[in-house]
Design an enzyme around this catalytic site. Structure first.
Site, PDB file in Angstrom:
ATOM      1  N   HIS A  18       0.857  -1.223  -0.031  1.00 18.41           N
ATOM      2  CA  HIS A  18       0.072   0.135   0.017  1.00 18.41           C
ATOM      3  C   HIS A  18       1.019   1.366   0.061  1.00 18.41           C
ATOM      4  CE1 HIS A  18      -3.296  -2.604   2.573  1.00 18.41           C
ATOM      5  NE2 HIS A  18      -3.688  -2.329   1.030  1.00 18.41           N
ATOM      6  N   LYS A  42     -17.849  -6.332   8.806  1.00 21.07           N
ATOM      7  CA  LYS A  42     -16.651  -7.164   8.333  1.00 21.07           C
ATOM      8  C   LYS A  42     -15.857  -7.082   9.540  1.00 21.07           C
ATOM      9  CE  LYS A  42     -13.405  -7.481   4.790  1.00 21.07           C
ATOM     10  NZ  LYS A  42     -12.578  -6.737   3.864  1.00 21.07           N
ATOM     11  N   ARG A  91      -1.789  -6.258  -8.383  1.00 15.21           N
ATOM     12  CA  ARG A  91      -0.718  -7.051  -8.118  1.00 15.21           C
ATOM     13  C   ARG A  91      -0.565  -7.998  -9.236  1.00 15.21           C
ATOM     14  NH1 ARG A  91      -2.776  -8.191  -2.280  1.00 15.21           N
ATOM     15  NH2 ARG A  91      -4.540  -8.251  -3.479  1.00 15.21           N
ATOM     16  N   SER A 130      -2.912  -7.618   2.902  1.00 12.54           N
ATOM     17  CA  SER A 130      -3.224  -7.540   4.496  1.00 12.54           C
ATOM     18  C   SER A 130      -3.564  -8.675   4.869  1.00 12.54           C
ATOM     19  CB  SER A 130      -4.411  -6.541   4.598  1.00 12.54           C
ATOM     20  OG  SER A 130      -3.932  -5.257   4.237  1.00 12.54           O
TER      21      SER A 130
HETATM   22  O1  PNS Z   1      -8.686  -2.661   0.328  1.00 15.21           O
HETATM   23  P1  PNS Z   1      -9.634  -3.299  -0.241  1.00 15.21           P
HETATM   24  O2  PNS Z   1     -10.455  -4.343   0.696  1.00 15.21           O
HETATM   25  O3  PNS Z   1      -9.492  -4.303  -1.450  1.00 15.21           O
HETATM   26  O4  PNS Z   1     -10.818  -2.130  -0.627  1.00 15.21           O
HETATM   27  C1  PNS Z   1     -11.905  -2.405  -1.355  1.00 15.21           C
HETATM   28  C2  PNS Z   1     -13.100  -1.080  -1.340  1.00 15.21           C
HETATM   29  C3  PNS Z   1     -12.933  -0.590   0.088  1.00 15.21           C
HETATM   30  C4  PNS Z   1     -12.362  -0.194  -2.172  1.00 15.21           C
HETATM   31  C5  PNS Z   1     -14.328  -1.831  -1.814  1.00 15.21           C
HETATM   32  O5  PNS Z   1     -14.640  -2.955  -1.062  1.00 15.21           O
HETATM   33  C6  PNS Z   1     -15.371  -0.392  -1.790  1.00 15.21           C
HETATM   34  O6  PNS Z   1     -15.504   0.132  -2.434  1.00 15.21           O
HETATM   35  N1  PNS Z   1     -16.301  -0.628  -0.750  1.00 15.21           N
HETATM   36  C7  PNS Z   1     -17.270   0.193  -0.657  1.00 15.21           C
HETATM   37  C8  PNS Z   1     -18.571  -0.242  -0.923  1.00 15.21           C
HETATM   38  C9  PNS Z   1     -19.160  -0.233  -2.479  1.00 15.21           C
HETATM   39  O7  PNS Z   1     -18.948   1.081  -3.131  1.00 15.21           O
HETATM   40  N2  PNS Z   1     -19.153  -1.387  -2.973  1.00 15.21           N
HETATM   41  C10 PNS Z   1     -19.419  -1.520  -4.564  1.00 15.21           C
HETATM   42  C11 PNS Z   1     -18.208  -1.599  -5.368  1.00 15.21           C
HETATM   43  S1  PNS Z   1     -18.360  -1.455  -7.026  1.00 15.21           S
END
Ligand code: PNS
Length: 157
Positions: A18, A42, A91, A130
């Site tokens: 990150h 979560k 990645r 993570s």
């Molecule tokens: O670090 P991560 O867990 O890969 O991040 C994922 C994240 C937080 C970017 C994604 O889960 C997100 O945008 N969550 C908010 C809910 C949302 O908008 N969901 C629809 C995505 S199309």
């Protein structure tokens, strides 16, 4: 006009992967916000407040980077705050499937001019996530150098 970018994620915890993306994105955009997602349903190792605090500590030397949090739809947050760009790290091909789905869905929801931009992870960090870092640490494996030292100290606690 200043370009405002957002790097959203869970950051549970922040990893060197990150950090690498953040440092590179901070060079590309005038302002970079790290948006920590708040998702009470979560299970997480660190609370939202702890994750934000750890990010602020680790990013102290980057004057154009700030840390914020959001809940609900990413697109609502992006539109409300007026971000121009959403940065995500890639990645491997396994990330691509999830990321393209999210980027394409978000493209329908974002204000017209918002773009998702992908930065390829530096190869030395391509195996870090993570979840793998948490699992290895919880089972007693060494994760030195994979997360910032301060975060490792907190994980040990
Ligand atoms: O670090 P991560 O867990 O890969 O991040 C994922 C994240 C937080 C970017 C994604 O889960 C997100 O945008 N969550 C908010 C809910 C949302 O908008 N969901 C629809 C995505 S199309």
């Amino acid at each position: 006009m200043k370009t405002k970018a957002l790097y959203p994620g869970s950051f549970d915890p922040l990893t060197m992967g990150h950090l690498n993306i953040i440092r590179r994105a901070a060079k590309l955009y005038d302002e970079l916000t790290i948006g920590v997602v708040s998702n009470p349903s979560k299970a997480s190792m660190f609370t939202l407040e702890e994750r934000e605090e750890m990010l602020k500590d680790a990013l102290r030397d980057l004057p154009n980077v700030k840390v914020d949090h959001f809940s609900g739809l990413l697109a609502d947050y992006v539109n409300r705050m007026g971000f121009d760009v959403v940065v995500r790290g890639l990645r491997a091909t396994t990330d691509f499937e999830y990321e393209i789905q999210m980027a394409q869905m978000n493209a329908r929801l974002f204000n017209e001019s918002v773009e998702t931009v992908f930065l390829m992870t530096d190869p030395q960090y391509s195996f870090i996530s993570s979840s793998v870092v948490k699992e290895v640490h919880t089972l007693g494996g060494c994760i030195d150098g994979l997360v910032p030292d301060e975060i490792l100290k907190r994980m040990v606690k």
